[in-house]
Write a protein that holds these residues in place. Sequence first.
Motif, PDB file in Angstrom:
ATOM      1  N   ARG A  41     -39.632  -7.098  24.456  1.00  0.00           N
ATOM      2  CA  ARG A  41     -38.560  -7.993  23.343  1.00  0.00           C
ATOM      3  C   ARG A  41     -37.436  -7.145  23.001  1.00  0.00           C
ATOM      4  O   ARG A  41     -37.610  -5.807  22.366  1.00  0.00           O
ATOM      5  N   TYR A  42     -36.451  -7.505  22.845  1.00  0.00           N
ATOM      6  CA  TYR A  42     -35.213  -6.822  22.288  1.00  0.00           C
ATOM      7  C   TYR A  42     -34.961  -7.700  21.133  1.00  0.00           C
ATOM      8  O   TYR A  42     -34.598  -8.785  20.943  1.00  0.00           O
ATOM      9  N   ALA A  43     -34.727  -6.798  19.835  1.00  0.00           N
ATOM     10  CA  ALA A  43     -34.242  -7.599  18.703  1.00  0.00           C
ATOM     11  C   ALA A  43     -32.524  -7.676  18.872  1.00  0.00           C
ATOM     12  O   ALA A  43     -31.986  -6.528  19.480  1.00  0.00           O
ATOM     13  N   VAL A  44     -32.025  -8.935  18.380  1.00  0.00           N
ATOM     14  CA  VAL A  44     -30.784  -9.025  18.425  1.00  0.00           C
ATOM     15  C   VAL A  44     -29.996  -8.231  17.887  1.00  0.00           C
ATOM     16  O   VAL A  44     -28.696  -7.793  18.225  1.00  0.00           O
ATOM     17  N   ASP A  45     -30.615  -7.546  16.710  1.00  0.00           N
ATOM     18  CA  ASP A  45     -29.559  -6.775  15.794  1.00  0.00           C
ATOM     19  C   ASP A  45     -29.475  -5.441  16.827  1.00  0.00           C
ATOM     20  O   ASP A  45     -28.506  -4.696  16.858  1.00  0.00           O
ATOM     21  N   ASP A  46     -30.693  -5.093  17.560  1.00  0.00           N
ATOM     22  CA  ASP A  46     -30.342  -3.796  18.310  1.00  0.00           C
ATOM     23  C   ASP A  46     -29.374  -3.892  19.412  1.00  0.00           C
ATOM     24  O   ASP A  46     -28.790  -3.135  19.768  1.00  0.00           O
ATOM     25  N   LEU A  47     -29.468  -5.126  20.147  1.00  0.00           N
ATOM     26  CA  LEU A  47     -28.426  -5.356  21.108  1.00  0.00           C
ATOM     27  C   LEU A  47     -26.949  -5.457  20.463  1.00  0.00           C
ATOM     28  O   LEU A  47     -26.219  -5.024  21.149  1.00  0.00           O
ATOM     29  N   ASP A  59     -36.367 -12.057  25.254  1.00  0.00           N
ATOM     30  CA  ASP A  59     -36.913 -11.381  26.224  1.00  0.00           C
ATOM     31  C   ASP A  59     -35.839 -10.934  27.023  1.00  0.00           C
ATOM     32  O   ASP A  59     -34.674 -10.791  26.706  1.00  0.00           O
ATOM     33  N   THR A  60     -36.217  -9.976  28.051  1.00  0.00           N
ATOM     34  CA  THR A  60     -35.281  -9.267  28.864  1.00  0.00           C
ATOM     35  C   THR A  60     -34.062 -10.107  29.542  1.00  0.00           C
ATOM     36  O   THR A  60     -33.037  -9.789  29.589  1.00  0.00           O
ATOM     37  N   GLU A  61     -34.428 -11.362  30.139  1.00  0.00           N
ATOM     38  CA  GLU A  61     -33.637 -12.127  30.752  1.00  0.00           C
ATOM     39  C   GLU A  61     -32.426 -12.740  29.682  1.00  0.00           C
ATOM     40  O   GLU A  61     -31.312 -12.770  30.137  1.00  0.00           O
ATOM     41  N   ALA A  62     -32.828 -12.953  28.419  1.00  0.00           N
ATOM     42  CA  ALA A  62     -31.971 -13.400  27.557  1.00  0.00           C
ATOM     43  C   ALA A  62     -31.299 -12.092  26.891  1.00  0.00           C
ATOM     44  O   ALA A  62     -29.838 -12.594  26.618  1.00  0.00           O
ATOM     45  N   ALA A  63     -31.755 -11.212  26.900  1.00  0.00           N
ATOM     46  CA  ALA A  63     -30.950 -10.050  26.364  1.00  0.00           C
ATOM     47  C   ALA A  63     -29.995  -9.682  27.365  1.00  0.00           C
ATOM     48  O   ALA A  63     -28.655  -9.314  27.097  1.00  0.00           O
ATOM     49  N   ALA A  64     -30.237  -9.767  28.775  1.00  0.00           N
ATOM     50  CA  ALA A  64     -29.015  -9.482  29.751  1.00  0.00           C
ATOM     51  C   ALA A  64     -28.179 -10.419  29.698  1.00  0.00           C
ATOM     52  O   ALA A  64     -26.758 -10.011  29.768  1.00  0.00           O
ATOM     53  N   VAL A  78     -33.104 -16.681  15.674  1.00  0.00           N
ATOM     54  CA  VAL A  78     -33.819 -15.855  16.844  1.00  0.00           C
ATOM     55  C   VAL A  78     -33.726 -14.554  16.597  1.00  0.00           C
ATOM     56  O   VAL A  78     -32.660 -13.842  16.115  1.00  0.00           O
ATOM     57  N   ARG A  79     -34.753 -13.638  16.338  1.00  0.00           N
ATOM     58  CA  ARG A  79     -35.037 -12.257  16.040  1.00  0.00           C
ATOM     59  C   ARG A  79     -35.050 -11.441  17.192  1.00  0.00           C
ATOM     60  O   ARG A  79     -34.718 -10.446  17.545  1.00  0.00           O
ATOM     61  N   PHE A  80     -35.861 -12.063  18.160  1.00  0.00           N
ATOM     62  CA  PHE A  80     -36.316 -11.316  19.500  1.00  0.00           C
ATOM     63  C   PHE A  80     -36.173 -11.931  20.666  1.00  0.00           C
ATOM     64  O   PHE A  80     -36.461 -13.341  20.638  1.00  0.00           O
TER      65      PHE A  80
END
Length: 100
Positions: free
Chosen positions: A68-74, A33-38, A29-31
């Motif tokens: 969308r948030y990139a997991v690498d950015d998180l 959503d806000t809920e998953a990123a949180a 998974v590369r991107f």
Amino acid sequence: MSDRAKPDRRWPTPDILKRARFVDEAGPVRFVDTEAAARYLALEAHTLECYRSRGGGPAYHKFGKWVRYAVDDLDAWAKSCRRTTTVSPEPPRILPIDRI
């Protein structure tokens, strides 16, 4: 309402399913959503929304109306928030709250 049979309005349509190419593994998974990123960062979704409007949060992407948030950015943002002591050389950025 009439008892007549309604046309089958399922999505995706059978025509699209015939043309679709399915893959067993789409990769990591590369991107998200806000809920998953949180959830990934152990924060509230509202906190990320505030960071987006006020600044200071992880980098995000806009795909049309979707954020969308990139997991690498998180991961990079979480690493930038790491502190070893309470007196760290770079204090976290605290935004003022203007009260009327």
